[in-house]
Design a protein around this motif. Structure first.
Motif, PDB file in Angstrom:
ATOM      1  N   ASP A   1      20.908 -14.262   4.427  1.00  0.00           N
ATOM      2  CA  ASP A   1      21.811 -15.180   5.132  1.00  0.00           C
ATOM      3  C   ASP A   1      23.246 -14.671   5.098  1.00  0.00           C
ATOM      4  OD1 ASP A   1      19.713 -16.821   5.690  1.00  0.00           O
ATOM      5  OD2 ASP A   1      20.267 -18.411   4.294  1.00  0.00           O
ATOM      6  N   ALA A   2      23.690 -14.227   3.918  1.00  0.00           N
ATOM      7  CA  ALA A   2      25.075 -13.778   3.778  1.00  0.00           C
ATOM      8  C   ALA A   2      25.361 -12.569   4.652  1.00  0.00           C
ATOM      9  CB  ALA A   2      25.369 -13.450   2.317  1.00  0.00           C
ATOM     10  N   LEU A   3      24.343 -11.737   4.882  1.00  0.00           N
ATOM     11  CA  LEU A   3      24.514 -10.536   5.703  1.00  0.00           C
ATOM     12  C   LEU A   3      24.101 -10.758   7.145  1.00  0.00           C
ATOM     13  CD1 LEU A   3      23.073  -7.972   3.126  1.00  0.00           C
ATOM     14  CD2 LEU A   3      25.485  -8.307   3.719  1.00  0.00           C
ATOM     15  N   ALA A   4      23.706 -12.006   7.476  1.00  0.00           N
ATOM     16  CA  ALA A   4      23.254 -12.351   8.830  1.00  0.00           C
ATOM     17  C   ALA A   4      22.123 -11.437   9.285  1.00  0.00           C
ATOM     18  CB  ALA A   4      24.422 -12.307   9.821  1.00  0.00           C
ATOM     19  N   MET A   5      21.209 -11.138   8.366  1.00  0.00           N
ATOM     20  CA  MET A   5      20.104 -10.232   8.648  1.00  0.00           C
ATOM     21  C   MET A   5      18.823 -11.004   8.947  1.00  0.00           C
ATOM     22  SD  MET A   5      20.574  -7.224   5.782  1.00  0.00           S
ATOM     23  CE  MET A   5      18.944  -6.561   6.152  1.00  0.00           C
ATOM     24  N   ASN A   6      18.039 -10.466   9.843  1.00  0.00           N
ATOM     25  CA  ASN A   6      16.687 -10.959  10.073  1.00  0.00           C
ATOM     26  C   ASN A   6      15.731 -10.137   9.218  1.00  0.00           C
ATOM     27  OD1 ASN A   6      17.013 -12.915  12.387  1.00  0.00           O
ATOM     28  ND2 ASN A   6      17.905 -11.095  13.328  1.00  0.00           N
ATOM     29  N   ILE A   7      14.997 -10.779   8.345  1.00  0.00           N
ATOM     30  CA  ILE A   7      14.035 -10.050   7.522  1.00  0.00           C
ATOM     31  C   ILE A   7      12.687 -10.751   7.543  1.00  0.00           C
ATOM     32  CG2 ILE A   7      15.838  -9.152   5.983  1.00  0.00           C
ATOM     33  CD1 ILE A   7      14.839 -11.100   3.844  1.00  0.00           C
ATOM     34  N   ASP A   8      11.647  -9.947   7.472  1.00  0.00           N
ATOM     35  CA  ASP A   8      10.286 -10.427   7.272  1.00  0.00           C
ATOM     36  C   ASP A   8       9.816  -9.910   5.925  1.00  0.00           C
ATOM     37  OD1 ASP A   8       9.967 -11.830   9.604  1.00  0.00           O
ATOM     38  OD2 ASP A   8       9.016 -10.188  10.701  1.00  0.00           O
ATOM     39  N   VAL A   9       9.185 -10.771   5.152  1.00  0.00           N
ATOM     40  CA  VAL A   9       8.663 -10.361   3.850  1.00  0.00           C
ATOM     41  C   VAL A   9       7.212  -9.927   4.011  1.00  0.00           C
ATOM     42  CG1 VAL A   9       8.168 -11.078   1.484  1.00  0.00           C
ATOM     43  CG2 VAL A   9      10.227 -11.911   2.625  1.00  0.00           C
ATOM     44  N   VAL A  10       6.921  -8.733   3.546  1.00  0.00           N
ATOM     45  CA  VAL A  10       5.562  -8.187   3.558  1.00  0.00           C
ATOM     46  C   VAL A  10       5.036  -8.255   2.130  1.00  0.00           C
ATOM     47  CG1 VAL A  10       4.158  -6.146   4.021  1.00  0.00           C
ATOM     48  CG2 VAL A  10       6.163  -6.628   5.447  1.00  0.00           C
ATOM     49  N   TRP A  11       3.925  -8.933   1.938  1.00  0.00           N
ATOM     50  CA  TRP A  11       3.402  -9.144   0.596  1.00  0.00           C
ATOM     51  C   TRP A  11       2.440  -8.023   0.217  1.00  0.00           C
ATOM     52  CZ3 TRP A  11       5.973 -12.682  -1.987  1.00  0.00           C
ATOM     53  CH2 TRP A  11       6.633 -13.671  -1.263  1.00  0.00           C
ATOM     54  N   VAL A  12       2.704  -7.416  -0.929  1.00  0.00           N
ATOM     55  CA  VAL A  12       1.845  -6.346  -1.447  1.00  0.00           C
ATOM     56  C   VAL A  12       1.018  -6.936  -2.590  1.00  0.00           C
ATOM     57  CG1 VAL A  12       1.752  -4.039  -2.444  1.00  0.00           C
ATOM     58  CG2 VAL A  12       3.565  -4.628  -0.820  1.00  0.00           C
ATOM     59  N   THR A  13      -0.204  -7.308  -2.282  1.00  0.00           N
ATOM     60  CA  THR A  13      -1.091  -7.922  -3.265  1.00  0.00           C
ATOM     61  C   THR A  13      -1.939  -6.848  -3.941  1.00  0.00           C
ATOM     62  OG1 THR A  13      -2.830  -8.265  -1.620  1.00  0.00           O
ATOM     63  CG2 THR A  13      -1.173 -10.006  -1.859  1.00  0.00           C
ATOM     64  N   PRO A  14      -2.551  -7.170  -5.084  1.00  0.00           N
ATOM     65  CA  PRO A  14      -3.379  -6.181  -5.794  1.00  0.00           C
ATOM     66  C   PRO A  14      -4.528  -5.626  -4.968  1.00  0.00           C
ATOM     67  CG  PRO A  14      -2.879  -8.031  -7.229  1.00  0.00           C
ATOM     68  CD  PRO A  14      -2.394  -8.417  -5.865  1.00  0.00           C
ATOM     69  N   ALA A  15      -4.975  -6.366  -3.956  1.00  0.00           N
ATOM     70  CA  ALA A  15      -6.089  -5.899  -3.134  1.00  0.00           C
ATOM     71  C   ALA A  15      -5.699  -4.735  -2.234  1.00  0.00           C
ATOM     72  CB  ALA A  15      -6.625  -7.054  -2.281  1.00  0.00           C
ATOM     73  N   LEU A  16      -4.400  -4.529  -2.046  1.00  0.00           N
ATOM     74  CA  LEU A  16      -3.931  -3.477  -1.134  1.00  0.00           C
ATOM     75  C   LEU A  16      -3.732  -2.175  -1.898  1.00  0.00           C
ATOM     76  CD1 LEU A  16      -1.296  -5.489   0.933  1.00  0.00           C
ATOM     77  CD2 LEU A  16      -3.633  -4.906   1.604  1.00  0.00           C
ATOM     78  N   LEU A  17      -4.767  -1.380  -1.962  1.00  0.00           N
ATOM     79  CA  LEU A  17      -4.689  -0.084  -2.611  1.00  0.00           C
ATOM     80  C   LEU A  17      -5.222   0.977  -1.665  1.00  0.00           C
ATOM     81  CD1 LEU A  17      -5.921  -1.013  -6.220  1.00  0.00           C
ATOM     82  CD2 LEU A  17      -3.567  -0.592  -5.486  1.00  0.00           C
ATOM     83  N   GLY A  18      -4.873   2.231  -1.929  1.00  0.00           N
ATOM     84  CA  GLY A  18      -5.362   3.326  -1.104  1.00  0.00           C
ATOM     85  C   GLY A  18      -4.851   3.253   0.318  1.00  0.00           C
ATOM     86  N   SER A  19      -5.757   3.408   1.272  1.00  0.00           N
ATOM     87  CA  SER A  19      -5.380   3.440   2.685  1.00  0.00           C
ATOM     88  C   SER A  19      -4.818   2.102   3.152  1.00  0.00           C
ATOM     89  CB  SER A  19      -6.595   3.828   3.541  1.00  0.00           C
ATOM     90  OG  SER A  19      -7.643   2.879   3.384  1.00  0.00           O
ATOM     91  N   GLN A  20      -5.298   0.994   2.554  1.00  0.00           N
ATOM     92  CA  GLN A  20      -4.772  -0.313   2.940  1.00  0.00           C
ATOM     93  C   GLN A  20      -3.314  -0.457   2.521  1.00  0.00           C
ATOM     94  OE1 GLN A  20      -7.718  -2.951   1.094  1.00  0.00           O
ATOM     95  NE2 GLN A  20      -8.449  -3.489   3.135  1.00  0.00           N
ATOM     96  N   LEU A  21      -2.971   0.059   1.354  1.00  0.00           N
ATOM     97  CA  LEU A  21      -1.575   0.019   0.911  1.00  0.00           C
ATOM     98  C   LEU A  21      -0.713   0.874   1.826  1.00  0.00           C
ATOM     99  CD1 LEU A  21       0.481  -0.866  -1.277  1.00  0.00           C
ATOM    100  CD2 LEU A  21      -0.039   1.269  -2.457  1.00  0.00           C
ATOM    101  N   ASP A  22      -1.196   2.064   2.162  1.00  0.00           N
ATOM    102  CA  ASP A  22      -0.458   2.951   3.050  1.00  0.00           C
ATOM    103  C   ASP A  22      -0.237   2.303   4.413  1.00  0.00           C
ATOM    104  OD1 ASP A  22       0.621   5.714   3.594  1.00  0.00           O
ATOM    105  OD2 ASP A  22      -0.896   5.577   5.157  1.00  0.00           O
ATOM    106  N   SER A  23      -1.257   1.641   4.928  1.00  0.00           N
ATOM    107  CA  SER A  23      -1.138   0.978   6.223  1.00  0.00           C
ATOM    108  C   SER A  23      -0.144  -0.170   6.179  1.00  0.00           C
ATOM    109  CB  SER A  23      -2.513   0.456   6.663  1.00  0.00           C
ATOM    110  OG  SER A  23      -2.423  -0.249   7.878  1.00  0.00           O
ATOM    111  N   THR A  24      -0.057  -0.850   5.035  1.00  0.00           N
ATOM    112  CA  THR A  24       0.864  -1.979   4.892  1.00  0.00           C
ATOM    113  C   THR A  24       2.308  -1.510   4.757  1.00  0.00           C
ATOM    114  OG1 THR A  24      -0.850  -3.325   3.842  1.00  0.00           O
ATOM    115  CG2 THR A  24       1.440  -3.993   3.476  1.00  0.00           C
ATOM    116  N   LEU A  25       2.514  -0.411   4.055  1.00  0.00           N
ATOM    117  CA  LEU A  25       3.866   0.015   3.712  1.00  0.00           C
ATOM    118  C   LEU A  25       4.497   0.989   4.702  1.00  0.00           C
ATOM    119  CD1 LEU A  25       3.538   0.589  -0.148  1.00  0.00           C
ATOM    120  CD2 LEU A  25       4.566  -1.369   1.005  1.00  0.00           C
TER     121      LEU A  25
END
Length: 422
Positions: free
Chosen positions: A191-215
């Motif tokens: 808010d202070a920087l007037a930025m639009n952000i989306d939060v991407v959740w990195v859960t324990p299930a996201l490992l390997g190729s799924q983590l790479d695809s998310t990040l």
């Protein structure tokens, strides 16, 4: 004098005391609170709020400090509560409605009681008189960052620029229902920087190729220490820190998140097996983090951090700044020495100059870890400067990437390569 009891029958630690804090702010009254327990298996971070004075409390009491600027203080016994109420009106949260027995004990001292109940209607919370059912407040709700707002929406923020994606290790339910400070503080900084952000959740299930695809298309990453109390989240944090090293992405590590950052670098540089467990991370025989001395107490509350001259942290935060601590481990000096040639430097020390409180990595867009919990010092009108500095770097790195020759000539990578044509 009168004690106003606010009963909120909810298992979520993040909701406990929130409506009581709102009423305390509206009436300009102090809030006192009894000890309270939560389901530790369901909510492992239920008791992670630390006040400036070092009191460790249920996480929902962060709202009192955020809304009023006043700390929640220590937990009260019934005797101390009565003593306080003999001198002034106070507000007290409860898990269940005021019992007749407790009311009788209090009124026997000439103190009046008011009993209100938190009632939820869809996504709004309001206070009702426990006896008459009369509505005593307007509806309060929570925004996308879990922050409390009166009415349908809070005051809008005029935002500009593209939406940036911030990866946060953990899951939405844990951050919103168990430990709300991190998500709320991130919203404050945006808010202070007037930025639009989306939060991407990195859960324990996201490992390997799924983590790479998310990040692969995130703009910045935060490793919040409070979600790393369980082994599965520690593994996710370590994998995420490793990814940020291999794909230079702005990374901020908080408390245990900093330890995971150092572990990831150690694994990459030293080539030794890294074992992540419920305790210090181990690099072969070299531990990343060591427990504080058996004779010393956890480092809790507000403490100064002295930055090292020439560091990025010093450039962002000045010669000295204050952090809120919930520290039970410290970085092993041996691992810091072993990784010095790899560009890891100590950028912050404690007031004694003996223990490292912040580290950063050279030749990386932004690789900073801090021992404290900056999110506990954030308010909507006064965001934490460390989180703001991180988001500013995320925005700058994104702009540089957009205009770089490599970015302009690089082919677009498909999010799901197995769907490629041909």
């Amino acid at each position: 004098m009168t004690i106003t009891f606010i009963a909120h029958s909810t298992p979520e630690p993040a909701l406990y005391g929130a409506m009581a804090a709102i009423l305390a702010e509206l009436r300009a009254l102090p809030l006192c609170h009894f000890p309270v327990s939560h389901d530790a298996r369901r909510f492992p971070n239920a008791r992670q709020h630390v006040t400036a004075q070092g009191h460790s409390l249920t996480s929902g009491l962060v709202w009192l400090e955020r809304l009023t600027g006043r700390g929640a203080g220590a937990e009260s016994s019934l005797e101390s509560l009565i003593y306080r109420a003999l001198k002034e009106d106070i507000v007290v949260p409860l898990r269940e409605p005021l019992s007749a027995e407790l009311s009788a004990q209090i009124t026997a001292h000439g103190i009046e009681t008011e009993s209100l109940t938190v009632v939820r209607h869809q996504d709004k919370f309001q206070l009702e008189d426990s006896t008459t059912g009369k509505v005593r407040s307007n509806g309060w709700g929570r925004d996308a960052f879990g922050r409390w707002a009166l009415g349908s929406v809070s005051q809008p923020v005029m935002r500009a620029g593209k939406t940036l994606r911030i990866a946060l290790v953990g899951d939405f339910a844990e951050q919103r229902d168990s430990y709300p400070a991190m998500l709320a503080a991130l919203g404050d900084a945006a808010d202070a920087l007037a930025m639009n952000i989306d939060v991407v959740w990195v859960t324990p299930a996201l490992l390997g190729s799924q983590l790479d695809s998310t990040l692969f298309d995130v703009d910045g990453i935060i490793l919040p220490g409070t979600t790393l109390t369980q082994g599965d989240h520690q593994a996710a944090a370590l994998a995420t820190a490793t990814w940020a090293l291999e794909n230079p992405t702005p990374l901020l590590g908080i408390n245990q998140g900093m330890h995971q950052m150092v572990t990831a670098l150690g694994q990459r540089v030293l080539g030794q097996e890294c074992v992540v467990m419920q305790g210090p991370s181990t690099l072969g025989s070299l531990q990343t983090a060591l427990p504080l001395s058996e004779h010393s107490q956890p480092r809790l509350g507000n403490h100064p951090v002295k930055t090292c001259a020439g560091s990025l942290l010093a450039h962002k935060m000045g010669e000295e700044f204050t952090l809120r601590y919930n520290q039970r481990r410290y970085l092993n000096p041996q691992i810091l020495s072993a990784l010095e040639n790899a560009g890891l430097t100590v950028s912050g020390m404690d007031e004694s100059g003996e223990q490292a409180q912040a580290v950063e990595l050279m030749n990386h867009p932004y690789f900073i870890g801090v021992q404290g919990q900056p999110e506990l010092m954030s308010r909507r009108e006064r965001p934490n400067p460390l989180l703001m500095a991180f988001l500013q770097q995320v925005r700058q790195s994104n702009r540089e990437c957009d205009v770089s020759h490599a970015a302009l000539t690089k082919s677009v990578r498909l999010r799901h390569p197995h769907f490629s044509m041909g």
